[in-house]
Design a protein around this motif. Structure first.
Motif: not given
Length: 115
Positions: A40-59
């Protein structure tokens, strides 16, 4: 190196939904992790969601229960389904792919949520 192309951003009212897509130029199963980040403007880039090759998800806590990351291996595409959008979700959303040799970023897609 891989090319990542995001699409699906736009303007939506609060409470609405959008689905972002990230199309990769090669087999996404080669990547250890693929994810969506936002800035967002004026803010650092942040992780929203990720998925591994094995299918594990993180939010990120701020999107749990509202966003869902998924992938279509046959299409080499990762998706981010965003529901119940809030004005604070407004940002440029970037796709990211990590492998042993390093990470790659897409060009970003703008998401704007109006109140």
């Amino acid at each position: 190196q891989v090319q990542l192309v995001e699409s699906g951003g736009g303007l939506v009212q609060a409470g609405g939904s959008l689905r972002l897509s990230c199309a990769a130029s090669r087999n996404i199963l080669n990547f250890n992790v693929m994810g969506w980040y936002r800035q967002a403007p004026g803010k650092q880039r942040e992780l929203v969601a990720s998925i591994t090759s094995g299918g594990s998800r993180n939010y990120a806590d701020s999107v749990k229960g509202r966003f869902a990351i998924s992938r279509d291996n046959a299409k080499n595409t990762v998706y981010l389904q965003m529901n119940s959008l809030k004005p604070e979700d407004t940002a440029v959303y970037y796709c990211n792919a990590w492998e042993a040799s390093g990470g790659s970023w897409g060009q970003g897609t703008q998401v704007t949520v109006s109140s």
